[in-house]
Scaffold this motif. Structure first.
Motif, mmCIF file in Angstrom:
data_model
loop_
_atom_site.group_PDB
_atom_site.id
_atom_site.type_symbol
_atom_site.label_atom_id
_atom_site.label_comp_id
_atom_site.label_asym_id
_atom_site.label_seq_id
_atom_site.Cartn_x
_atom_site.Cartn_y
_atom_site.Cartn_z
ATOM 1 N N TRP A 36 -19.551 -14.059 11.141
ATOM 2 C CA TRP A 36 -18.824 -12.798 11.204
ATOM 3 C C TRP A 36 -17.806 -12.693 10.072
ATOM 4 O O TRP A 36 -17.656 -11.628 9.452
ATOM 5 C CB TRP A 36 -18.128 -12.664 12.548
ATOM 6 C CG TRP A 36 -17.228 -11.463 12.618
ATOM 7 C CD1 TRP A 36 -15.875 -11.434 12.555
ATOM 8 C CD2 TRP A 36 -17.659 -10.102 12.736
ATOM 9 N NE1 TRP A 36 -15.424 -10.139 12.626
ATOM 10 C CE2 TRP A 36 -16.491 -9.305 12.741
ATOM 11 C CE3 TRP A 36 -18.909 -9.483 12.829
ATOM 12 C CZ2 TRP A 36 -16.553 -7.916 12.846
ATOM 13 C CZ3 TRP A 36 -18.961 -8.101 12.921
ATOM 14 C CH2 TRP A 36 -17.801 -7.340 12.932
ATOM 15 N N VAL A 37 -17.120 -13.792 9.792
ATOM 16 C CA VAL A 37 -16.171 -13.789 8.678
ATOM 17 C C VAL A 37 -16.898 -13.514 7.363
ATOM 18 O O VAL A 37 -16.426 -12.741 6.514
ATOM 19 C CB VAL A 37 -15.409 -15.124 8.621
ATOM 20 C CG1 VAL A 37 -14.542 -15.191 7.367
ATOM 21 C CG2 VAL A 37 -14.551 -15.296 9.861
ATOM 22 N N GLY A 38 -18.059 -14.148 7.202
ATOM 23 C CA GLY A 38 -18.833 -13.918 5.984
ATOM 24 C C GLY A 38 -19.317 -12.478 5.871
ATOM 25 O O GLY A 38 -19.260 -11.882 4.791
ATOM 26 N N ALA A 58 -17.904 -9.835 7.248
ATOM 27 C CA ALA A 58 -16.746 -8.972 7.031
ATOM 28 C C ALA A 58 -16.313 -8.993 5.571
ATOM 29 O O ALA A 58 -16.001 -7.953 4.976
ATOM 30 C CB ALA A 58 -15.598 -9.395 7.945
ATOM 31 N N ARG A 59 -16.299 -10.185 4.972
ATOM 32 C CA ARG A 59 -15.899 -10.286 3.564
ATOM 33 C C ARG A 59 -16.955 -9.677 2.644
ATOM 34 O O ARG A 59 -16.628 -9.071 1.626
ATOM 35 C CB ARG A 59 -15.667 -11.747 3.196
ATOM 36 C CG ARG A 59 -14.494 -12.405 3.922
ATOM 37 C CD ARG A 59 -14.165 -13.757 3.337
ATOM 38 N NE ARG A 59 -13.768 -13.639 1.934
ATOM 39 C CZ ARG A 59 -13.421 -14.673 1.171
ATOM 40 N NH1 ARG A 59 -13.433 -15.907 1.678
ATOM 41 N NH2 ARG A 59 -13.084 -14.495 -0.088
ATOM 42 N N HIS A 60 -18.213 -9.844 2.999
ATOM 43 C CA HIS A 60 -19.290 -9.319 2.169
ATOM 44 C C HIS A 60 -19.338 -7.790 2.219
ATOM 45 O O HIS A 60 -19.804 -7.143 1.270
ATOM 46 C CB HIS A 60 -20.627 -9.892 2.637
ATOM 47 C CG HIS A 60 -21.793 -9.462 1.795
ATOM 48 N ND1 HIS A 60 -21.985 -9.907 0.501
ATOM 49 C CD2 HIS A 60 -22.827 -8.613 2.056
ATOM 50 C CE1 HIS A 60 -23.085 -9.372 0.003
ATOM 51 N NE2 HIS A 60 -23.607 -8.574 0.927
ATOM 52 N N SER A 61 -18.873 -7.193 3.301
ATOM 53 C CA SER A 61 -18.946 -5.745 3.467
ATOM 54 C C SER A 61 -17.773 -5.008 2.848
ATOM 55 O O SER A 61 -17.749 -3.774 2.870
ATOM 56 C CB SER A 61 -19.017 -5.406 4.962
ATOM 57 O OG SER A 61 -17.835 -5.793 5.632
ATOM 58 N N VAL A 62 -16.794 -5.723 2.320
ATOM 59 C CA VAL A 62 -15.633 -5.077 1.718
ATOM 60 C C VAL A 62 -16.089 -4.238 0.518
ATOM 61 O O VAL A 62 -16.742 -4.735 -0.393
ATOM 62 C CB VAL A 62 -14.585 -6.121 1.276
ATOM 63 C CG1 VAL A 62 -13.454 -5.442 0.508
ATOM 64 C CG2 VAL A 62 -14.047 -6.857 2.484
ATOM 65 N N GLU A 97 -27.191 -4.423 5.128
ATOM 66 C CA GLU A 97 -26.544 -3.823 3.956
ATOM 67 C C GLU A 97 -27.170 -2.471 3.619
ATOM 68 O O GLU A 97 -26.463 -1.512 3.270
ATOM 69 C CB GLU A 97 -26.644 -4.770 2.767
ATOM 70 C CG GLU A 97 -25.884 -4.308 1.545
ATOM 71 C CD GLU A 97 -25.841 -5.362 0.458
ATOM 72 O OE1 GLU A 97 -25.493 -5.014 -0.690
ATOM 73 O OE2 GLU A 97 -26.153 -6.531 0.757
ATOM 74 N N HIS A 155 -13.787 2.395 0.679
ATOM 75 C CA HIS A 155 -12.542 1.655 0.481
ATOM 76 C C HIS A 155 -11.477 1.985 1.527
ATOM 77 O O HIS A 155 -10.373 1.451 1.455
ATOM 78 C CB HIS A 155 -11.986 1.944 -0.912
ATOM 79 C CG HIS A 155 -12.898 1.528 -2.025
ATOM 80 N ND1 HIS A 155 -13.002 0.220 -2.455
ATOM 81 C CD2 HIS A 155 -13.785 2.244 -2.768
ATOM 82 C CE1 HIS A 155 -13.887 0.157 -3.444
ATOM 83 N NE2 HIS A 155 -14.375 1.354 -3.652
ATOM 84 N N ARG A 174 -10.395 2.913 5.834
ATOM 85 C CA ARG A 174 -10.490 2.328 7.161
ATOM 86 C C ARG A 174 -10.842 3.416 8.178
ATOM 87 O O ARG A 174 -10.706 4.608 7.904
ATOM 88 C CB ARG A 174 -9.170 1.655 7.552
ATOM 89 C CG ARG A 174 -8.753 0.527 6.619
ATOM 90 C CD ARG A 174 -7.433 -0.080 7.056
ATOM 91 N NE ARG A 174 -7.025 -1.177 6.186
ATOM 92 C CZ ARG A 174 -5.901 -1.869 6.330
ATOM 93 N NH1 ARG A 174 -5.061 -1.556 7.325
ATOM 94 N NH2 ARG A 174 -5.603 -2.850 5.498
#
Length: 265
Positions: free
Chosen positions: A24-26, A28-32, A113, A224, A226
């Motif tokens: 999940w962390v990966g 979340a970071r990849h979807s930024v 993605e 970009h 929220r």
């Protein structure tokens, strides 16, 4: 706690939770900068599926770890050699061997993605649905540009380029509409004739191009921004579509055709 429960927690639950948590962390970071992981029920389902599969792989790895020592040295050497072989670079799609080695996780991440990209464009299309005049678009896009620059100063150059492209397309749409109305008006009687098919096509094509360029700027706000900013974007949209939009303070000062500067106090 019995030994059975302790063994179940250490052998199954804990590896699955750690694997899914790190996944999940990966994600979340990849979807930024690429969209929202939970932008629709389909993307939500794909994200959950990736987490479940990652948890299962974590359990399988934990169970198989004690048996790795029984593998012959030849197999270990072969696996190590395969990983060092040159491979053709593929940037757009996941490599087939990677899909197989990750038990489908890489393929589902690729689909996730792609779904996030579709969610973003669908959201922008729904958001712009209802704009029927180029003047309404100009009011909304000007306020949207100021909104984005205030919140994302590092993207000021990108936002300015997107705004310039949108403003140029909207000006062109206004010019086409004005020329069409002048051509339809009878000088002697003042009556308006029906537009020809070519005139309808030219007006709709120019306005559609303006919608697309405005969608590019709105897409920047989606990627970009929220979820909590949706209400503020909706307020900007409502002000632009209001009947008294041109009498409110949100109307930009028309200093020139291609440059609109925000007056700061």
């Amino acid at each position: 706690m019995t030994s059975y429960h302790h063994g179940w927690l250490a052998g199954y639950a804990l590896p699955a939770m750690l694997s899914a948590g790190l996944a999940w962390v990966g994600l979340a970071r990849h979807s930024v900068g690429k969209g929202w992981l939970l932008g629709s029920w389909r993307s939500t389902g794909l994200a959950l599926l990736v987490l479940v599969l990652t948890g299962l792989v974590g359990i399988a790895a934990g169970l198989a770890l004690p048996h790795l020592a029984k593998l012959p040295p030849v197999a270990a050497g072969l696996a190590t050699g395969v990983t060092t072989m040159p491979r053709k670079r593929q940037e757009d799609t996941t490599q087939p061997y990677l899909k197989f080695m990750t038990l489908g996780i890489a393929w589902f991440r690729e689909r996730l993605e792609y779904r996030m990209c579709l969610d973003a464009h669908s959201w922008c299309a729904r958001f712009l649905d209802g704009f029927e005049k180029s003047t309404q678009l100009r009011v909304f896009v000007h306020e949207l540009k100021n909104y984005l620059v205030d919140r994302h100063p590092t993207l000021a150059k990108t936002i300015a380029n997107l705004f310039d492209a949108a403003d140029e397309a909207m000006i062109h749409a206004l010019e086409v509409q004005t020329k069409t109305e002048e051509a339809r008006r009878d000088i002697d009687t003042g009556w308006m004739r029906e537009p020809t098919d070519e005139e309808v096509y030219q007006c709709r094509s120019a306005f559609g191009e303006a919608i697309n360029r405005c969608g590019d700027l709105l897409l920047c706000a989606y990627l970009h921004g929220r979820r909590t900013e949706q209400a503020e974007l909706g307020t900007l949209r409502a002000k632009a579509l209001a009947n008294d939009a041109f009498n409110s303070s949100s109307l930009p000062a028309q200093q020139s055709r291609f440059s609109l500067r925000r007056n700061r106090t």
